[in-house]
Design a protein around this motif. Structure first.
Motif, PDB file in Angstrom:
ATOM      1  N   ALA A  87       0.914  -1.199   0.074  1.00 51.11           N
ATOM      2  CA  ALA A  87       0.004   0.077   0.195  1.00 51.11           C
ATOM      3  C   ALA A  87       0.703   1.304  -0.202  1.00 51.11           C
ATOM      4  O   ALA A  87       0.623   1.977  -0.632  1.00 51.11           O
ATOM      5  CB  ALA A  87      -0.894  -0.195   1.344  1.00 51.11           C
ATOM      6  N   MET A  88       2.136   1.205   0.810  1.00 48.96           N
ATOM      7  CA  MET A  88       2.887   2.527   0.915  1.00 48.96           C
ATOM      8  C   MET A  88       3.600   2.846  -0.183  1.00 48.96           C
ATOM      9  O   MET A  88       3.843   3.882  -0.646  1.00 48.96           O
ATOM     10  CB  MET A  88       3.672   2.493   2.233  1.00 48.96           C
ATOM     11  CG  MET A  88       2.852   2.509   3.356  1.00 48.96           C
ATOM     12  SD  MET A  88       3.887   2.948   5.004  1.00 48.96           S
ATOM     13  CE  MET A  88       4.527   1.202   5.124  1.00 48.96           C
ATOM     14  N   LYS A  92       3.123   6.322  -2.567  1.00 46.28           N
ATOM     15  CA  LYS A  92       4.109   7.101  -3.259  1.00 46.28           C
ATOM     16  C   LYS A  92       4.109   7.113  -4.738  1.00 46.28           C
ATOM     17  O   LYS A  92       4.590   8.001  -5.258  1.00 46.28           O
ATOM     18  CB  LYS A  92       5.575   6.433  -2.550  1.00 46.28           C
ATOM     19  CG  LYS A  92       5.797   6.655  -1.159  1.00 46.28           C
ATOM     20  CD  LYS A  92       5.220   7.772  -0.419  1.00 46.28           C
ATOM     21  CE  LYS A  92       5.734   9.305  -0.884  1.00 46.28           C
ATOM     22  NZ  LYS A  92       4.991  10.256  -0.170  1.00 46.28           N
ATOM     23  N   LEU A  93       3.914   5.942  -5.231  1.00 44.13           N
ATOM     24  CA  LEU A  93       3.733   5.945  -6.611  1.00 44.13           C
ATOM     25  C   LEU A  93       2.806   6.699  -7.135  1.00 44.13           C
ATOM     26  O   LEU A  93       2.908   7.175  -8.262  1.00 44.13           O
ATOM     27  CB  LEU A  93       3.423   4.684  -7.071  1.00 44.13           C
ATOM     28  CG  LEU A  93       3.911   3.909  -8.559  1.00 44.13           C
ATOM     29  CD1 LEU A  93       5.308   4.603  -9.018  1.00 44.13           C
ATOM     30  CD2 LEU A  93       3.512   2.472  -8.797  1.00 44.13           C
ATOM     31  N   SER A  94       1.497   7.045  -6.458  1.00 42.14           N
ATOM     32  CA  SER A  94       0.765   7.976  -6.845  1.00 42.14           C
ATOM     33  C   SER A  94       0.854   9.233  -7.148  1.00 42.14           C
ATOM     34  O   SER A  94       0.580   9.813  -8.041  1.00 42.14           O
ATOM     35  CB  SER A  94      -0.961   7.782  -6.032  1.00 42.14           C
ATOM     36  OG  SER A  94      -0.322   8.490  -4.675  1.00 42.14           O
ATOM     37  N   SER A 122       8.851   6.167   1.508  1.00 41.73           N
ATOM     38  CA  SER A 122       8.425   7.297   1.746  1.00 41.73           C
ATOM     39  C   SER A 122       9.285   7.993   3.005  1.00 41.73           C
ATOM     40  O   SER A 122       9.392   7.245   4.134  1.00 41.73           O
ATOM     41  CB  SER A 122       6.833   7.140   2.242  1.00 41.73           C
ATOM     42  OG  SER A 122       6.343   8.437   2.701  1.00 41.73           O
ATOM     43  N   ALA A 123       9.567   9.203   3.039  1.00 45.56           N
ATOM     44  CA  ALA A 123      10.230   9.767   4.127  1.00 45.56           C
ATOM     45  C   ALA A 123       9.516  11.226   4.367  1.00 45.56           C
ATOM     46  O   ALA A 123       9.959  12.253   3.885  1.00 45.56           O
ATOM     47  CB  ALA A 123      11.736  10.089   3.980  1.00 45.56           C
ATOM     48  N   THR A 124       8.278  11.233   4.849  1.00 44.91           N
ATOM     49  CA  THR A 124       7.555  12.580   5.130  1.00 44.91           C
ATOM     50  C   THR A 124       7.544  12.975   6.740  1.00 44.91           C
ATOM     51  O   THR A 124       7.496  14.105   7.056  1.00 44.91           O
ATOM     52  CB  THR A 124       6.195  12.441   4.711  1.00 44.91           C
ATOM     53  OG1 THR A 124       5.517  11.239   5.443  1.00 44.91           O
ATOM     54  CG2 THR A 124       6.026  12.126   3.127  1.00 44.91           C
ATOM     55  N   ALA A 232      -2.733  17.017  -1.462  1.00 43.94           N
ATOM     56  CA  ALA A 232      -4.082  17.577  -1.542  1.00 43.94           C
ATOM     57  C   ALA A 232      -4.754  16.482  -2.435  1.00 43.94           C
ATOM     58  O   ALA A 232      -5.923  16.071  -2.278  1.00 43.94           O
ATOM     59  CB  ALA A 232      -4.529  19.016  -1.650  1.00 43.94           C
ATOM     60  N   GLN A 233      -4.054  16.438  -3.921  1.00 37.94           N
ATOM     61  CA  GLN A 233      -4.678  15.828  -4.816  1.00 37.94           C
ATOM     62  C   GLN A 233      -4.605  14.317  -5.179  1.00 37.94           C
ATOM     63  O   GLN A 233      -5.146  13.809  -5.820  1.00 37.94           O
ATOM     64  CB  GLN A 233      -4.478  16.591  -6.094  1.00 37.94           C
ATOM     65  CG  GLN A 233      -4.704  18.100  -6.353  1.00 37.94           C
ATOM     66  CD  GLN A 233      -4.395  18.830  -7.468  1.00 37.94           C
ATOM     67  OE1 GLN A 233      -4.090  18.276  -8.250  1.00 37.94           O
ATOM     68  NE2 GLN A 233      -4.862  20.202  -7.435  1.00 37.94           N
ATOM     69  N   SER A 234      -3.573  13.795  -4.363  1.00 39.27           N
ATOM     70  CA  SER A 234      -3.401  12.254  -4.818  1.00 39.27           C
ATOM     71  C   SER A 234      -2.973  11.758  -3.334  1.00 39.27           C
ATOM     72  O   SER A 234      -3.443  10.633  -3.022  1.00 39.27           O
ATOM     73  CB  SER A 234      -2.188  12.086  -5.660  1.00 39.27           C
ATOM     74  OG  SER A 234      -1.192  12.684  -5.276  1.00 39.27           O
ATOM     75  N   MET A 235      -2.047  12.216  -2.690  1.00 43.76           N
ATOM     76  CA  MET A 235      -1.437  11.593  -1.438  1.00 43.76           C
ATOM     77  C   MET A 235      -2.509  11.285  -0.326  1.00 43.76           C
ATOM     78  O   MET A 235      -2.671  10.224   0.370  1.00 43.76           O
ATOM     79  CB  MET A 235      -0.322  12.045  -0.690  1.00 43.76           C
ATOM     80  CG  MET A 235       0.459  11.492   0.334  1.00 43.76           C
ATOM     81  SD  MET A 235       1.948  12.268   0.757  1.00 43.76           S
ATOM     82  CE  MET A 235       2.205  11.206   2.383  1.00 43.76           C
ATOM     83  N   LEU A 236      -3.414  12.348  -0.008  1.00 42.30           N
ATOM     84  CA  LEU A 236      -4.425  12.369   1.015  1.00 42.30           C
ATOM     85  C   LEU A 236      -5.600  11.256   0.727  1.00 42.30           C
ATOM     86  O   LEU A 236      -5.679   9.989   1.796  1.00 42.30           O
ATOM     87  CB  LEU A 236      -5.006  13.538   1.097  1.00 42.30           C
ATOM     88  CG  LEU A 236      -6.464  13.479   2.045  1.00 42.30           C
ATOM     89  CD1 LEU A 236      -6.129  13.404   3.309  1.00 42.30           C
ATOM     90  CD2 LEU A 236      -7.279  14.638   1.708  1.00 42.30           C
ATOM     91  N   ALA A 237      -5.937  11.173  -0.416  1.00 43.45           N
ATOM     92  CA  ALA A 237      -7.045  10.106  -0.856  1.00 43.45           C
ATOM     93  C   ALA A 237      -6.264   8.774  -0.966  1.00 43.45           C
ATOM     94  O   ALA A 237      -6.883   7.827  -0.233  1.00 43.45           O
ATOM     95  CB  ALA A 237      -7.613  10.417  -2.046  1.00 43.45           C
TER      96      ALA A 237
END
Length: 393
Positions: A87-88, A92-94, A122-124, A232-237
């Motif tokens: 999933a993770m 990130k790929l999204s 991912s490193a956020t 906002a446009q990909s990572m949140l969802a």
């Protein structure tokens, strides 16, 4: 979410089923030893599942978020840690798929991911920001076409096992904490110095240790769009929906074990309602609620993808936040109920009805990202946004 799927040799479901068999075989040792689920990830690569989201024009298979969520739930029934890695990676790929296709370097990067089945981490998170991914302390330095970044990343998902890392930072040294960019670094472009060990209650196989990250790469590897837009446009969802797919898978397997326990009890006492039967019906209701919640969220996201303004709207953010809150809270209730149904046989390890791993993994759901933080963000938006109450979406 158990959608009707025609199983063929090359279908996503058939390929995922082969990975599921391998993940299930090693799930208990991955959890017990807190080790990376190497066998399952190698199987994902062999089945070419790490690139299915990438557009066909770039070597992928243009899989939708809904199709990926279904595979997350399949994997979650076998090994939650393996499912969460999957999933993770796709979360990130999204960011690349939705925001990097117009950049030549990132388009070529996606071609390489498809060709080599690269695993993306991912490193956020960062020391000193309290888990708020929309703020950074570190800043990327750009000098003569080269970018350099040093970050105290308290968590990097399966960082030591990734082929590349997408990492957030401030856009430059004078930028505000929320003025962020997302940069792709390949494995040979960074070093990782371990600072924190991932010794956790559950999701142990994700091996999300903390590291001091130091990277240097061509500046063209910085994604061209601000991270605020990407988030906002990909990572949140994608985060809330794919995580929910994993949690739904955990719940399905817990329910299946409880159902098998009740059926075994019924066979021993024919004609008498077995203990736990009514509670099993309650769990079935809760499971359907989670499924309906996630399916509705997936439909809302797929419908909104054609409208960037809608993707960035408060209403959409509230809806996705609510999907995550509801899924993460209900999954724990489901596993708790199944533990009561199975009793000591669910509490013990090494039985066909063991639920300890499910319970510990399920506890992560309310912490990724903290439900308190999400509720705080939602409450702020609701001060100016009217809740959508229409049944038509």
């Amino acid at each position: 979410m158990n959608f009707p799927v025609k199983i063929t040799e090359d279908s996503f479901a058939a390929r995922a089923a082969r990975v599921v068999a391998i993940a299930a075989k090693h799930a208990d040792t991955v959890d017990f030893e807190g080790r990376f689920p190497r066998e399952a990830v190698d199987a994902m690569k062999a089945e070419r599942l790490l690139s299915i989201q990438i557009p066909r024009s770039l070597g992928g298979e243009s899989a939708t978020t809904t199709e990926i969520a279904e595979l997350c739930s399949m994997l979650g029934q076998a090994c939650a840690a393996s499912a969460m890695v999957f999933a993770m990676h796709h979360i990130k790929l999204s960011s690349l798929v939705e925001h990097g296709a117009d950049s030549q370097w990132h388009a070529d990067f996606m071609r390489r991911i498809a060709a080599e089945q690269m695993l993306i981490a991912s490193a956020t998170t960062e020391g000193g920001i309290g888990g708020n991914l929309r703020n950074s302390i570190c800043a990327v330095e750009v000098d003569g076409g080269i970018c350099r970044l040093e970050k105290d990343a308290t968590v990097i998902s399966y960082g030591a096992h990734a082929d590349a890392i997408l990492i957030t930072s401030r856009a430059h040294a004078e930028a505000a904490p929320s003025d962020q960019v997302l940069t792709a670094f390949l494995k040979d472009q960074y070093t990782l110095e371990k600072t924190h060990a991932w010794n956790t209650l559950g999701m142990r196989g994700t091996c999300s240790d903390g590291f001091l990250f130091k990277g240097e790469a061509p500046a063209e590897q910085i994604l061209p769009k601000p991270f605020a837009e990407i988030a906002a446009q990909s990572m949140l969802a994608s985060s809330h929906l794919l995580w929910s797919g994993v949690w739904y898978g955990i719940a399905i397997d817990a329910f299946s074990r409880a159902q098998a326990f009740v059926r075994a009890a019924a066979r021993k006492s024919p004609g008498a309602p077995p203990p736990g039967a009514l509670r099993l019906a309650e769990v079935s209701n809760l499971l359907q609620m989670v499924k309906s919640n996630v399916v509705a969220g997936l439909k809302a996201y797929e419908d909104a993808k054609a409208n960037p303004d809608k993707l960035s709207s408060m209403g959409f953010a509230v809806a996705m936040n609510n999907v995550k809150i509801a899924s993460s809270e209900t999954i724990l209730e489901i596993v708790n109920h199944t533990m009561l149904i199975c009793g000591i046989m669910g509490y013990k390890n090494g039985t066909p009805f063991s639920l300890g791993r499910h319970l510990r993994d399920a506890h992560s759901a309310q912490l990724m990202i903290s439900n308190d933080r999400i509720l705080g963000n939602t409450s702020s938006m609701l001060l100016v946004h009217k809740q959508d109450t229409s049944l038509l979406g």
